[in-house]
Each structure stands twice: as C-alpha cells, then as structure tokens.
Write a protein that holds these residues in place. Structure first.
Motif, PDB file in Angstrom:
ATOM      1  N   VAL A 172      -6.298   4.404  -2.688  1.00  0.00           N
ATOM      2  CA  VAL A 172      -4.930   4.913  -2.768  1.00  0.00           C
ATOM      3  C   VAL A 172      -4.594   5.452  -4.150  1.00  0.00           C
ATOM      4  O   VAL A 172      -3.475   5.878  -4.390  1.00  0.00           O
ATOM      5  CB  VAL A 172      -3.904   3.813  -2.400  1.00  0.00           C
ATOM      6  CG1 VAL A 172      -4.090   3.372  -0.982  1.00  0.00           C
ATOM      7  CG2 VAL A 172      -4.012   2.624  -3.354  1.00  0.00           C
ATOM      8  N   GLY A 226       0.818  -1.198   0.000  1.00  0.00           N
ATOM      9  CA  GLY A 226       0.000   0.000   0.000  1.00  0.00           C
ATOM     10  C   GLY A 226       0.854   1.251   0.000  1.00  0.00           C
ATOM     11  O   GLY A 226       2.073   1.219  -0.213  1.00  0.00           O
ATOM     12  N   SER A 282      -7.572   6.605   3.407  1.00  0.00           N
ATOM     13  CA  SER A 282      -7.310   5.529   2.452  1.00  0.00           C
ATOM     14  C   SER A 282      -8.103   4.259   2.767  1.00  0.00           C
ATOM     15  O   SER A 282      -8.261   3.397   1.905  1.00  0.00           O
ATOM     16  CB  SER A 282      -5.810   5.188   2.455  1.00  0.00           C
ATOM     17  OG  SER A 282      -5.047   6.258   1.951  1.00  0.00           O
ATOM     18  N   ARG A 298      -6.430  -2.371   5.934  1.00  0.00           N
ATOM     19  CA  ARG A 298      -6.309  -2.388   4.473  1.00  0.00           C
ATOM     20  C   ARG A 298      -6.468  -0.976   3.923  1.00  0.00           C
ATOM     21  O   ARG A 298      -7.287  -0.195   4.421  1.00  0.00           O
ATOM     22  CB  ARG A 298      -7.395  -3.272   3.841  1.00  0.00           C
ATOM     23  CG  ARG A 298      -7.181  -4.760   3.987  1.00  0.00           C
ATOM     24  CD  ARG A 298      -8.306  -5.497   3.268  1.00  0.00           C
ATOM     25  NE  ARG A 298      -8.381  -5.107   1.857  1.00  0.00           N
ATOM     26  CZ  ARG A 298      -9.476  -5.243   1.103  1.00  0.00           C
ATOM     27  NH1 ARG A 298     -10.580  -5.752   1.624  1.00  0.00           N
ATOM     28  NH2 ARG A 298      -9.460  -4.875  -0.158  1.00  0.00           N
ATOM     29  N   GLU A 299      -5.699  -0.679   2.885  1.00  0.00           N
ATOM     30  CA  GLU A 299      -5.867   0.579   2.156  1.00  0.00           C
ATOM     31  C   GLU A 299      -6.678   0.291   0.890  1.00  0.00           C
ATOM     32  O   GLU A 299      -6.243  -0.459   0.029  1.00  0.00           O
ATOM     33  CB  GLU A 299      -4.508   1.168   1.781  1.00  0.00           C
ATOM     34  CG  GLU A 299      -3.671   1.597   2.973  1.00  0.00           C
ATOM     35  CD  GLU A 299      -2.362   2.234   2.537  1.00  0.00           C
ATOM     36  OE1 GLU A 299      -2.412   3.296   1.890  1.00  0.00           O
ATOM     37  OE2 GLU A 299      -1.299   1.651   2.822  1.00  0.00           O
TER      38      GLU A 299
END
Length: 442
Positions: A207, A75, A134, A203-204
């Motif tokens: 992005v 990420g 994000s 978790r992103e």
C-alpha cells in the motif's frame, strides 16, 4: 513470492458473492421490477439508467482517487468494505420497495434510491476490485484471486436467479410489490454480513506505492494509456450488448414462451454453466495468453448467442442448451477481463512512476456501469419504439425484438470485443516485463 492461503483467497472471493446481490439484481430484475411491478414506462427507466451514469461519472473517479489516498490502521482499501456495506444493504432493500406515493412521487423515489444505491455500490466495489494489487504482486496469485471472485460471484448469480422470483411469490403471497420488498431486505442483510467476512479475512501488503499528488495527474496518466481506452470500449460493448440476455430473459419467458415461472430455472442453469466456465478458465489461463483467450472466447460466444435465435423456436431443450453454452463461454471471458484490469493498473504505474490502482479501477468500472446504462436505455427505447406494453399480449414485432435481445444483438457485441482484442497491446510476455520494471516491483 506467493503468500496467499486458500482462506484469504476465499475471503476475497466472498466479496464478489456479496456484490452480486446488487449487481445480479440490477442485471436480471431491475428493468422488469420498474416496468411491470413498480409501474413506470420503459423509456423513463432507460432515462433513469442514463442519468445515474452521469452521477457515476463524478462518484467513480472520486472514490478511486480517495481510495488511492486513504491511510488508516485498517489499510487503504479495506475500510470502505467495513463502513459502507451496511448502508449498501439497506439501500438495496429500499430500491426494490414500492412506496405508497403518486406516480410523480414514485418516479422521484426511483431516481433517488437508484442513484443512492449506485453511489454506495461504488464506495464498496471500487476499493474491493482494487484489492488484489495491494494483496500480492504475484501474477498467478492475482489470477487466482480473480477466479475465486468470479466463481463465488456466479454461484451467487445461480442462487439469486433461481431463488428471487419464488421468494417474491412466497414472501409476498401473490403481492409482487410486497414480495420484492421483503426479498431484497433479506438480500441486503446477506450483503452486509458477507462483506464483513471479506473485510476480516484479507490483508493489504503493498500500500506504500507513490500516488500522484495531483488528482488530475492520475487521470492524465490513465488517459495517455492506449490499453485503457481499448478496455474502456470493450467494457461498454460487454455491458451494453453482451449481457443483454440476462435482463431480457424474464421478458422472453413471460411473453415469448408464456411460462414466466421457468425463467428461474433457465437463469440458474445458465449461471451454473458460468461457474463451470470460470473453473475451466483457471486451466486455460495457465497455458494461453489473456489476449488470445479473449479473442477466441468472444468469437465462440457470438456463435452460441446467434444460435439462440433459431433455438428459441425449436423447443425448450434447444434454447436451454444454447443459453448454457453461451454462459459457459461467458464464464471464461469474465475473469479474463478482470485480470486485464490489474494489468492496466500495472501498466499505468510503469509508464507514470505513480501508483493509481484505485483510480484505474474506478475508470474501468465506470465504463462497465456506463455500458450497462446504455444497455438499459437501449432496451427502454426499443421497447417504447416497437410498442411494448407491460402485462399484456405483445405484438409479433415486440416478440422478435425480445428474441433478438437474447441472441443477435449481444452476438454483435461479442464480435466487437474480439475485434478490439486484435489491437490490444498487453500480452502476458509484455506484462511480465512491465511488472519487473515498475517502481513498486517486489
């Protein structure tokens, strides 16, 4: 559409639990450690804090820009938690270690370790603080992430405030220098392990927003945002004056009350009240605009802090109650402030057409650290001006100064924040319009 489960929210919140082992230590114990344990003058400590902020003026925006342009299989923001949390934990331990050096050598060591600590904290905390934007586009979920973060942060503050001095005594066996070094070695290990849990648990998802190709343009966009400058001034007031009681408490108990050991319970009860305030914030924010919450809460905070000046001479139940009331209100203020940082990032993107979450976050966090350094410098200058001498009986003038640092001075800061919020333009209705219209709206 909401998509975050409780486990992911908890994983995110644990990141601020880990951050608190650095931030709480700087807020509560570093000034005391440097003046009464490490052995350098208050004025020099204040200078150290100010010089470090000059370094932050370079590192904070640099990390923000770097985070906005990072692309890895982990990420954009998460890799910073993975790669820099171990060095951060190690440097935390070194900062609270007293080396066997000359007086000049110790001063150089203090400057080097503190500057390195703040650089590493920046490398971890700015990407961490930018993560909610994000992770989700849902305003309620971002608000929940902020509350998880604040709740776990202040749980850590309760543990650190209650356990640190007893651990120093236990591990040092009466030797404060050894006790601080061993205690902060333990805290460094905790910092590293908990940040790894955060890295694995979040978790992103968003992005791919368009970042400005020219770094100067990112700051130009932020510089043209009036809400940013209001938040910048707010942060300086909060971290210069409103958090002054945290670092002054140990001096208050050691010299004004004459029972240094009671400070652990005092701070722990205060931060336990903050935890309750964070929980109450979740209920308040569902019904009221963030801007209005900030105005009302800061006015109440000023009253509670000012009452401490009188309560300090009425006995322990009274000044404990005044401090706990102030910290409860502070628990409402803190997550509201952090939620407003995300609003500013969205506003900058809406006005510029470019995502600059890391850059915006770094600019706001710099203002917080700058305010903290000004607070440290102010404390050092006031102590030196009025004749504070470590580990001796203090004059009446110094005792009144310490009591004022617990009450009147931070109350003035809270009134200043309430005044700034009167001209803050980003209410919740306006932010709903902005999130719908910005380039990366989902």
């Amino acid at each position: 559409m909401p998509m975050l489960g409780v486990q992911e929210k908890l994983s995110y919140g644990l990141g601020d639990f880990a951050s608190a082992f650095t931030w709480a230590s700087l807020s509560l114990y570093l000034m005391y450690f440097y003046t009464d344990v490490f052995g350098i003058s208050p004025a020099l400590v204040g200078t150290l804090f100010l010089v470090t902020r000059l370094w932050d003026a370079v590192t904070d925006p640099a990390v923000g820009l770097l985070a906005d342009r990072t692309r890895t299989r982990f990420g954009r923001l998460r890799p910073y938690l993975l790669f820099f949390s171990l060095p951060l934990g190690a440097m935390l331990a070194l900062t609270f270690t007293t080396p066997a050096l000359s007086e000049t050598g110790r001063v150089i060591y203090a400057f080097a370790t503190y500057i390195a600590l703040m650089g590493l904290y920046t490398l971890v905390n700015i990407p961490y603080s930018a993560l909610p934007v994000s992770m989700t586009t849902d305003n309620d979920e971002r608000r929940q992430l902020t509350n998880y973060r604040m709740l776990l942060s202040y749980i850590a503050f309760v543990l650190i405030s209650y356990a640190t001095l007893p651990l120093v005594e236990l591990l040092g066996d009466g030797d404060e220098q050894r006790g601080f070094a061993l205690t902060y070695t333990l805290y460094g290990v905790i910092t590293f392990v908990v940040f790894l849990i955060t890295f694995r648990g979040v978790r992103e998802r968003y992005v791919e927003g368009d970042s400005a190709s020219n770094p100067l343009k990112s700051f130009a966009h932020i510089g043209r945002a009036r809400p940013f400058w209001i938040m910048f001034a707010t942060s300086i007031l909060v971290f210069t004056l409103m958090l002054m009681p945290d670092s002054a408490a140990i001096y208050f108990f050691k010299y004004y009350v004459g029972e240094a050991s009671s400070v652990s319970l005092f701070l722990a009860m205060g931060y336990a009240s903050m935890v309750v305030g964070v929980i109450v914030n979740q209920l308040i924010m569902r019904r009221f605009c963030k801007r209005r919450v900030m105005i009302g809460a800061n006015l109440a905070y000023a009253i509670a802090l000012a009452s401490f000046f009188v309560a300090a001479d009425l006995g322990q139940p009274f000044y404990f109650a005044a401090f706990m009331a102030a910290k409860f209100i502070n628990g409402i203020i803190a997550p509201t402030m952090w939620a407003m940082v995300g609003d500013i990032a969205d506003y900058v993107e809406y006005k510029s057409g470019h995502r600059a979450t890391g850059t915006t976050t770094s600019a706001v966090t710099f203002s917080q650290k700058f305010g903290m350094s000004i607070g440290g410098l102010l404390t050092g200058v006031l102590f030196s001006t009025y004749g504070y001498t470590p580990n001796t009986e203090q004059s009446d003038t110094v005792l009144v100064l310490i009591k004022s640092m617990m009450s009147v001075l931070p109350a003035l800061g809270a009134l200043g924040v309430a005044a700034l919020m009167l001209i803050y333009p980003l209410g919740d209705r306006r932010m709903a319009e902005i999130r719908t219209a910005k380039p990366t709206a989902a």
